[in-house]
Design a protein around this motif. Sequence first.
Motif, PDB file in Angstrom:
ATOM      1  N   HIS A 172       0.830  -1.196   0.000  1.00 14.85           N
ATOM      2  CA  HIS A 172       0.000   0.000   0.000  1.00 14.85           C
ATOM      3  C   HIS A 172       0.871   1.256   0.000  1.00 14.85           C
ATOM      4  N   GLN A 173       1.927   1.234   0.770  1.00 16.20           N
ATOM      5  CA  GLN A 173       2.825   2.382   0.857  1.00 16.20           C
ATOM      6  C   GLN A 173       3.417   2.723  -0.510  1.00 16.20           C
ATOM      7  N   GLU A 174       3.859   1.707  -1.254  1.00 11.00           N
ATOM      8  CA  GLU A 174       4.429   1.977  -2.572  1.00 11.00           C
ATOM      9  C   GLU A 174       3.358   2.374  -3.583  1.00 11.00           C
ATOM     10  N   ALA A 175       2.227   1.679  -3.562  1.00  9.16           N
ATOM     11  CA  ALA A 175       1.167   1.964  -4.531  1.00  9.16           C
ATOM     12  C   ALA A 175       0.670   3.404  -4.413  1.00  9.16           C
ATOM     13  N   ILE A 176       0.572   3.899  -3.189  1.00  6.74           N
ATOM     14  CA  ILE A 176       0.124   5.270  -2.971  1.00  6.74           C
ATOM     15  C   ILE A 176       1.080   6.262  -3.622  1.00  6.74           C
ATOM     16  N   THR A 177       2.376   5.990  -3.521  1.00 10.66           N
ATOM     17  CA  THR A 177       3.363   6.932  -4.078  1.00 10.66           C
ATOM     18  C   THR A 177       3.337   6.951  -5.599  1.00 10.66           C
ATOM     19  N   LEU A 178       2.833   5.902  -6.229  1.00 16.89           N
ATOM     20  CA  LEU A 178       2.798   5.829  -7.682  1.00 16.89           C
ATOM     21  C   LEU A 178       1.617   6.593  -8.265  1.00 16.89           C
ATOM     22  N   THR A 179       0.714   7.005  -7.421  1.00 21.96           N
ATOM     23  CA  THR A 179      -0.480   7.772  -7.831  1.00 21.96           C
ATOM     24  C   THR A 179      -1.210   7.114  -9.002  1.00 21.96           C
ATOM     25  N   ILE A 180      -1.490   5.830  -8.836  1.00 22.89           N
ATOM     26  CA  ILE A 180      -2.234   5.072  -9.841  1.00 22.89           C
ATOM     27  C   ILE A 180      -3.499   4.514  -9.206  1.00 22.89           C
ATOM     28  N   PRO A 181      -4.541   4.247  -9.996  1.00 24.62           N
ATOM     29  CA  PRO A 181      -5.698   3.530  -9.461  1.00 24.62           C
ATOM     30  C   PRO A 181      -5.268   2.112  -9.061  1.00 24.62           C
ATOM     31  N   PHE A 182      -5.566   1.711  -7.844  1.00 22.25           N
ATOM     32  CA  PHE A 182      -5.174   0.377  -7.401  1.00 22.25           C
ATOM     33  C   PHE A 182      -6.134  -0.113  -6.325  1.00 22.25           C
ATOM     34  N   GLU A 183      -6.079  -1.412  -6.090  1.00 26.71           N
ATOM     35  CA  GLU A 183      -6.809  -2.031  -4.995  1.00 26.71           C
ATOM     36  C   GLU A 183      -5.994  -3.206  -4.484  1.00 26.71           C
ATOM     37  N   ILE A 184      -6.159  -3.517  -3.218  1.00 28.16           N
ATOM     38  CA  ILE A 184      -5.535  -4.692  -2.614  1.00 28.16           C
ATOM     39  C   ILE A 184      -6.648  -5.579  -2.084  1.00 28.16           C
ATOM     40  N   LEU A 185      -6.756  -6.769  -2.637  1.00 26.53           N
ATOM     41  CA  LEU A 185      -7.792  -7.725  -2.251  1.00 26.53           C
ATOM     42  C   LEU A 185      -7.150  -8.912  -1.539  1.00 26.53           C
ATOM     43  N   VAL A 186      -7.644  -9.211  -0.367  1.00 28.08           N
ATOM     44  CA  VAL A 186      -7.179 -10.364   0.413  1.00 28.08           C
ATOM     45  C   VAL A 186      -8.352 -11.312   0.596  1.00 28.08           C
TER      46      VAL A 186
END
Length: 292
Positions: free
Chosen positions: A21-35
Motif C-alpha cells: 500500500h505504501q508503494e502503490a500510494i506513491t505511484l499515484t495510480i488507481p489500485f486495490e488490494i484484495l485479500v
Amino acid sequence: MLSIVIPVYNYNILPLVERLHQEAITLTIPFEILVCDDASTSLFQNESILQLPHTRILKNEINQHVAYTRNRLLKEVQYPWVLVLDADVMPISPTFIQTYLEQRERGPFFQGGFTYDSTDSKQSLRLKYGITIEQHKHLHSCCNLFFNQEKLQLQFDETITEYGYEDTLFFLNLNKQNIEVIRLDNPVIHHSTESNQTYLQRSKQACWGLAKLIQQGKIKAEEVQLSRGYKQLEQLHITPLLSVFHWLFGTSIQRNLQGKNPSMTMFKLFKLLEFHKAKVAIRKTESTVVTP
C-alpha cells in the motif's frame, strides 16, 4: 490500473499489505488490494488492513484451498493488470510494483521470482531446499506473478484441493496456451514458518498429488522431473526395488531430513519413494474389481 490479490490462511497479512500500500500510494495510480482468507483457524487481526484505503477482505466460509481462493480473487478484480502474491512473502526492492508496471509493453505475463534469507534450524529442510534448489528453479511458482487478467482470463484448477503441483499445472497450461512467461529479476523474500516435520508431510502429500494428476491425465510424467525419473526406472524394471529400499532405509532418511543438516540427496530419495508408494497404491485401486 492494478489489482493486488493475496490468498491467506493462518498468517499475519498486515506487514505485506502495508508495504504494498505504501508503494502503490506513491505511484499515484488507481489500485486495490484484495485479500481472501481461506477459513483460517488462527486469529491474526487481519481485518486491520481495512483501515488502509483501497483494500478489501473476502472470506471463505470453509477451507477451499489456494486454487479456489485465487480464482475467487481474480473474479473480484476491478483493474486489468493483476499482481498475485502469496501471503508469506515480502518484496525486496523499494520499487517492486513500479518495476512490474514499467514492463507492461513487453508482454502480458511476468514472473518475479523469490528468495530466502532465514537460517532458523527448526526449518532447516524447507530453507535448505529453498536456498539451494528452489529459488534457482522457480519455473513453476505462483508466489509472485504479474499479468493482464483482462486479456488472458487465467484460472487455476480448483479440483486440486491438496498441497502440491497446482502451480506446476498452472504453468503447464500457460505453455499449452502459448503464453510466454517473461521472467524478471524482481523477487520477493519467502518467509518460511514450516518445521521440518510439517514440510516433510507436505512434500509427501505433493508426491501423492502428482501421482493422482498423472493418473487423471492432467500432467504427463515426462513434464515433471520426479515422475520423469521414476518412469525411466520403470522402463528398467527396477521400481519394485524401491519398496525394499524404503523398508531398509526409510526411517534413517526421515531422521536425516528432520535434523539440523538435511541432505538434498536424501530429500530426492524421500520424494522418489513416496511417489513410488503412491503409484503402487493407485495401481492396486485400479486393479480392484468391485463385484455386486
